[in-house]
Design a protein around this motif. Structure first.
Motif, mmCIF file in Angstrom:
data_model
loop_
_atom_site.group_PDB
_atom_site.id
_atom_site.type_symbol
_atom_site.label_atom_id
_atom_site.label_comp_id
_atom_site.label_asym_id
_atom_site.label_seq_id
_atom_site.Cartn_x
_atom_site.Cartn_y
_atom_site.Cartn_z
ATOM 1 N N TYR A 1 0.700 -1.038 0.150
ATOM 2 C CA TYR A 1 -0.019 0.014 0.167
ATOM 3 C C TYR A 1 0.825 1.289 -0.015
ATOM 4 O O TYR A 1 0.278 2.233 -0.270
ATOM 5 C CB TYR A 1 -0.915 0.080 1.040
ATOM 6 N N ALA A 2 2.100 1.188 0.196
ATOM 7 C CA ALA A 2 3.057 2.303 0.347
ATOM 8 C C ALA A 2 3.474 2.545 -1.080
ATOM 9 O O ALA A 2 3.689 1.676 -1.973
ATOM 10 C CB ALA A 2 4.252 2.185 1.333
ATOM 11 N N ALA A 3 4.004 3.733 -1.354
ATOM 12 C CA ALA A 3 4.561 4.161 -2.609
ATOM 13 C C ALA A 3 6.007 3.459 -2.607
ATOM 14 O O ALA A 3 6.649 3.209 -1.630
ATOM 15 C CB ALA A 3 4.617 5.808 -2.891
ATOM 16 N N ALA A 4 6.400 3.424 -4.186
ATOM 17 C CA ALA A 4 7.727 2.625 -3.974
ATOM 18 C C ALA A 4 8.908 3.469 -3.545
ATOM 19 O O ALA A 4 10.015 2.992 -3.076
ATOM 20 C CB ALA A 4 7.830 2.404 -5.577
ATOM 21 N N ASP A 5 8.532 4.885 -3.385
ATOM 22 C CA ASP A 5 9.809 5.530 -2.900
ATOM 23 C C ASP A 5 10.006 5.589 -1.329
ATOM 24 O O ASP A 5 10.840 6.173 -0.834
ATOM 25 C CB ASP A 5 9.950 6.849 -3.423
ATOM 26 N N GLN A 6 8.880 5.212 -0.668
ATOM 27 C CA GLN A 6 8.876 5.179 0.818
ATOM 28 C C GLN A 6 9.204 3.868 1.239
ATOM 29 O O GLN A 6 9.609 2.977 0.617
ATOM 30 C CB GLN A 6 7.471 5.312 1.090
ATOM 31 N N GLU A 7 9.539 3.744 2.671
ATOM 32 C CA GLU A 7 9.730 2.408 3.351
ATOM 33 C C GLU A 7 8.756 1.496 3.101
ATOM 34 O O GLU A 7 7.744 1.876 2.985
ATOM 35 C CB GLU A 7 9.991 2.638 4.892
ATOM 36 N N PRO A 8 9.316 0.268 2.798
ATOM 37 C CA PRO A 8 8.242 -0.937 2.727
ATOM 38 C C PRO A 8 7.236 -0.911 3.843
ATOM 39 O O PRO A 8 7.533 -0.814 4.787
ATOM 40 C CB PRO A 8 8.796 -2.272 2.528
ATOM 41 N N ASP A 9 6.086 -1.032 3.613
ATOM 42 C CA ASP A 9 5.112 -1.379 4.752
ATOM 43 C C ASP A 9 4.820 -2.865 5.185
ATOM 44 O O ASP A 9 4.293 -3.186 6.082
ATOM 45 C CB ASP A 9 3.712 -0.583 4.218
ATOM 46 N N TYR A 10 5.349 -3.754 4.288
ATOM 47 C CA TYR A 10 5.178 -5.084 4.620
ATOM 48 C C TYR A 10 6.773 -5.699 4.530
ATOM 49 O O TYR A 10 7.508 -5.482 3.678
ATOM 50 C CB TYR A 10 4.178 -5.810 3.549
ATOM 51 N N GLN A 11 6.707 -6.921 5.335
ATOM 52 C CA GLN A 11 7.955 -7.612 5.365
ATOM 53 C C GLN A 11 7.743 -8.996 4.901
ATOM 54 O O GLN A 11 6.922 -9.657 5.538
ATOM 55 C CB GLN A 11 8.596 -7.552 6.518
ATOM 56 N N ILE A 12 8.545 -9.647 4.089
ATOM 57 C CA ILE A 12 8.545 -11.189 3.683
ATOM 58 C C ILE A 12 8.986 -11.975 4.945
ATOM 59 O O ILE A 12 10.069 -11.907 5.260
ATOM 60 C CB ILE A 12 9.457 -11.283 2.440
ATOM 61 N N ILE A 13 8.049 -12.680 5.268
ATOM 62 C CA ILE A 13 8.333 -13.709 6.419
ATOM 63 C C ILE A 13 8.698 -15.230 6.099
ATOM 64 O O ILE A 13 9.480 -15.870 6.685
ATOM 65 C CB ILE A 13 7.403 -13.631 7.597
ATOM 66 N N ALA A 14 7.869 -15.452 5.003
ATOM 67 C CA ALA A 14 8.453 -16.777 4.577
ATOM 68 C C ALA A 14 8.071 -16.760 3.177
ATOM 69 O O ALA A 14 7.191 -16.110 2.573
ATOM 70 C CB ALA A 14 7.363 -17.929 5.122
ATOM 71 N N ALA A 15 8.920 -17.720 2.444
ATOM 72 C CA ALA A 15 8.824 -17.948 0.777
ATOM 73 C C ALA A 15 8.498 -19.527 0.798
ATOM 74 O O ALA A 15 9.330 -20.106 1.263
ATOM 75 C CB ALA A 15 9.861 -17.324 0.169
ATOM 76 N N TYR A 16 7.459 -20.019 -0.040
ATOM 77 C CA TYR A 16 7.311 -21.158 -0.226
ATOM 78 C C TYR A 16 7.412 -21.645 -1.715
ATOM 79 O O TYR A 16 6.747 -20.910 -2.537
ATOM 80 C CB TYR A 16 5.786 -21.770 0.208
ATOM 81 N N PRO A 17 8.310 -22.711 -2.186
ATOM 82 C CA PRO A 17 8.597 -22.887 -3.513
ATOM 83 C C PRO A 17 7.689 -23.939 -4.121
ATOM 84 O O PRO A 17 7.893 -24.940 -4.546
ATOM 85 C CB PRO A 17 9.963 -23.469 -3.388
#
Length: 124
Positions: free
Chosen positions: A97-113
Motif C-alpha cells: 500500500y506504500a509508494a515505491a519511494d517510501q519505506e516498505p510497509d510489509y516484510q516477507i516472513i516466509a517464501a514457499y517454492p
C-alpha cells in the motif's frame, strides 16, 4: 498452471541490506524498488491461525507470476531469483500500500517454492 491476469497487481519488492552504524549497532536499508506481478489474499485458515494467532489480521499471502529458481546463499539462507526480475528472500521488504519511494510497509516472513512462488508477508 497460469494465474488469471485480472487478479494480478503490480507490487514493489525492496531487497533488505543489513548495515552497521558507527557504534556497532545494526539497521536495515533497502535497495531501490523492483516491480513484480502477484495476486494477493488475506491470511486465514486453520494452519495460519495456529502459526500466527493474534497477528493473523496483519498477514497477507502473495502468489507471484513468473518462473523462478532457487539460489543457495551463505549461511544456508535460500533466495529465489525471478526470471527477468528481482531476487527474493525472507526479510526483504515489499510495498503493498506504500509508494515505491517510501519505506516498505510489509516484510516477507516466509517464501514457499510451490508451482508459483508463494510469499507470506506481515505488516511492519
Amino acid at each position: 498452471m497460469r494465474l488469471k491476469r485480472s487478479r494480478l497487481v503490480a507490487y514493489k519488492v525492496r531487497k533488505a541490506i543489513i548495515k552497521r552504524d558507527a557504534e556497532g549497532g545494526t539497521y536495515i536499508e533497502y535497495n531501490p524498488a523492483v516491480p513484480i506481478m502477484a495476486e494477493m489474499w488475506s491470511g486465514g485458515g486453520k494452519l495460519q491461525t495456529e502459526m500466527y494467532g493474534d497477528r493473523l489480521p496483519n498477514i497477507r499471502n502473495l502468489r507471484l507470476a513468473g518462473v523462478y529458481h532457487e539460489v543457495p546463499g551463505i549461511n544456508g539462507k535460500v533466495t529465489y531469483q525471478m526470471e527477468d526480475g528481482p531476487e527474493i528472500a525472507a526479510g526483504d521488504g515489499i510495498c503493498i500500500y506504500a509508494a515505491a519511494d517510501q519505506e516498505p510497509d510489509y516484510q516477507i516472513i516466509a517464501a514457499y517454492p510451490y508451482s508459483h512462488l508463494t510469499l507470506e508477508v506481515e505488516k511492519k
